[in-house]
Design an enzyme around this catalytic site. Structure first.
Site: not given
Ligand code: ADP
Length: 540
Positions: A181, A326, A440
């Site tokens: 990654t 992944e 958020w």
């Protein structure tokens, strides 16, 4: 009960043999500086056997890692098959990483051979002295490169038999591939793919409700072969005998679109930034895209305006996919289920701009901060977890971020909602969410809105520290060239005000020449955050 079905081991070899046996006349096409290289799966097969024999001769044993450092081209495809087909592990190294990361990755993987495109010789020369395990360097070219003591790929193959007998892959769970990654936090982490996972993932790509890749297709993934196996296209294409088209290093929008036009490409795939560049080009130039039946876009959120652009202007369906290194990478795809087709176009678009329902075999759930599964109501947020036969069980040879793998699930780091139809919608990456006064804000939602503005070419929204609110959003915007003079920051904010609550509206807009990109071509928000960490808010 035992013995109901034969225990055929799923492997890359099965894919290779099928391509040779049933599709030997189908073509593999690579653009080169001196024209176009074309050959068939039949020719390809013989060279894969020669390469497999050469690898054996160079001492490669089952389980050994062999690195590639190359663009998308036919030699890279030969390595994609020869390495796993002798039981070794294909490690595709990302050519766009910084030299110290490349060195870390190759040493961590303990690669035995490094195959590289000759154009990378200066770069390889620079980091070669630091590689601890690489015993052979091979230049993917006609000639050797003396100063690197690199053999020539073509010379290596020339002396090898075309009837080399591949060893049997006894266990489908053997490692076949390795990708790292890009490592936004900590070291880059390796993901090992097995023969079985590659085979099943290839089958998934070919399912009608996924990408429906089939023999008739001429596939051109604009995704690098060093990024999550070019999203699995090289393997899936060989499995069904689809024609494969490779751009080599010709990766500018005009190169890409010309190749799609000339080679009558039917399926292509890439990250949104690629298509933003292509859309800008198509404003001024004409190309024949009538053979394209599908554009798969993923890796970052896809704005509705992009889907509409190709749909309305060219009658080409755009499908959004979500995935990660992944997850091999196919995790989910946003095709609209038939029970939703009676909805208005606008309502259907709200599904197409989500990240979709999981690929078959992939299971999903989202957990809140207390570790409880959130409701599938399309509103409650949680961290997305996935599991399935092509989802990693751990990172390779490290304990870093081991906590991401728990109870048989992998925690993605993506904050999502899941609706009652099972569609995932990415709110943000955990690390990109903007924490404003205890609430958020989704940077993704703001970016998607900005990218739909007709005067905006590129846009990214990042959190910048704020004395009172902890963090506030800053919008970085690249206006389209025609509007550089006439476009104002207030116009940007006004556009957002019509769509978001007032506290979501960025405190400032910065006009920039370009948004920095990551090694896989996504907007690099980590870099932007660093660039603007000391930003002075207006009025401060
Ligand atoms: P990198 O960290 O280099 O971007 P990956 O390519 O594995 O590595 O990126 C995976 C991440 O990309 C996902 O966790 C998700 O945040 C993002 N992503 C992938 N596809 C999409 C999509 N369709 N929409 C929004 N985000 C996406």
């Amino acid at each position: 009960m035992q013995g109901l079905m034969m225990d055929t081991q799923l492997s890359v070899q099965l894919i290779l043999e099928r391509a040779k046996q049933f599709f030997p006349k189908k073509e593999i096409i690579t653009r080169q500086a001196n024209g176009t290289h074309r050959y068939t799966y039949g020719d390809f097969y013989k060279r894969v056997l020669q390469l497999a024999s050469a690898l054996k001769q160079l001492g490669i044993k089952p389980g050994d890692r062999v690195a590639t450092f190359a663009w998308n081209n036919y030699r890279h495809l030969e390595l994609y098959f020869a390495i796993p087909c002798i039981g070794a592990v294909l490690h595709t190294v990302n050519i766009r990483l910084a030299a110290d990361q490349i060195v870390y990755i190759i040493n961590h993987a303990e690669d035995q051979i490094l195959f590289f495109d000759a154009c990378f010789a200066p770069l390889v020369k620079h980091f070669a002295p630091e590689l601890k395990t690489v015993k052979h360097f091979v230049a993917m070219d006609e000639s050797p490169i003396e100063e690197l003591r690199a053999e020539s790929y073509e010379e290596l193959l020339a002396s090898q038999p075309t009837d080399f007998v591949l060893p049997k892959i006894e266990d489908e769970n053997m490692a076949a591939g390795l990708c790292y990654t890009s490592g936004t936090t900590g070291h880059p982490k390796g993901v090992l793919y097995s023969h079985r996972s590659i085979f099943l993932h290839s089958m998934a790509i070919c399912m009608a409700d996924m990408m429906g890749l089939c023999e008739k297709d001429r596939a051109f993934p604009v995704v690098p072969m060093f990024h999550a196996n070019a999203w699995g296209y090289p393997f899936a294409s060989a499995l069904v005998g689809a024609t494969q088209v490779f751009p080599n290093h010709f990766m500018q929008p005009r190169d890409i679109i010309q190749l799609i036009d000339q080679e009558k490409v039917t399926v292509t795939a890439g990250v949104p930034t690629i298509w933003l560049g292509i859309m800008a080009l198509l404003e001024h130039e004409k190309f024949n895209l009538e053979n394209l039946r599908l554009i798969v876009i993923g890796g970052s959120a896809v704005p509705a305006s992009m889907i509409e652009y190709f749909q309305k202007g060219y009658n080409i369906p755009v499908v959004q996919a979500w995935g990660m290194t992944e997850t091999s990478p196919l995790g989910s795809i946003a095709t609209v289920k038939s029970n939703l087709l009676s909805l208005s176009q606008q309502e259907q678009m709200s599904y197409r701009t989500k990240q979709g329902i999981p690929a078959s075999c992939v299971q999903i759930r989202a957990l809140d901060d207390d570790g409880k599964e959130v409701k599938w109501d399309g509103e409650t947020r949680g961290e997305l977890q996935v599991r399935g036969p092509w989802v990693a069980k751990s990172y390779f040879n490290t304990t870093e971020r081991a906590e991401a793998f728990c109870d048989g699930w992998f925690s993605t780091g993506d904050v999502v909602t899941i609706d009652s139809e099972g569609y995932i919608a990415i709110v943000d990456r955990t690390k990109d969410l903007i924490k404003s006064g205890g609430e958020w804000i989704s940077s993704v939602d703001l970016e998607i809105a900005l990218l739909s503005h007709p005067k905006i070419q590129e846009a990214a929204v990042v959190a910048v520290p704020h004395e009172k609110w902890v963090e506030r959003p800053l919008a970085c915007v690249v206006p389209k060239p025609a509007f550089i003079e006439s476009f104002g920051k207030e116009e940007v904010l006004e556009y957002l005000r019509g769509q978001f609550a007032s506290w979501w509206i960025p405190n400032a807009v910065e006009f920039v020449k370009e948004i920095p990109k990551t090694s896989v071509g996504k907007f690099d928000k980590k870099r932007l955050r660093v660039m603007y960490q000391d930003f002075k808010w207006p009025g401060e």
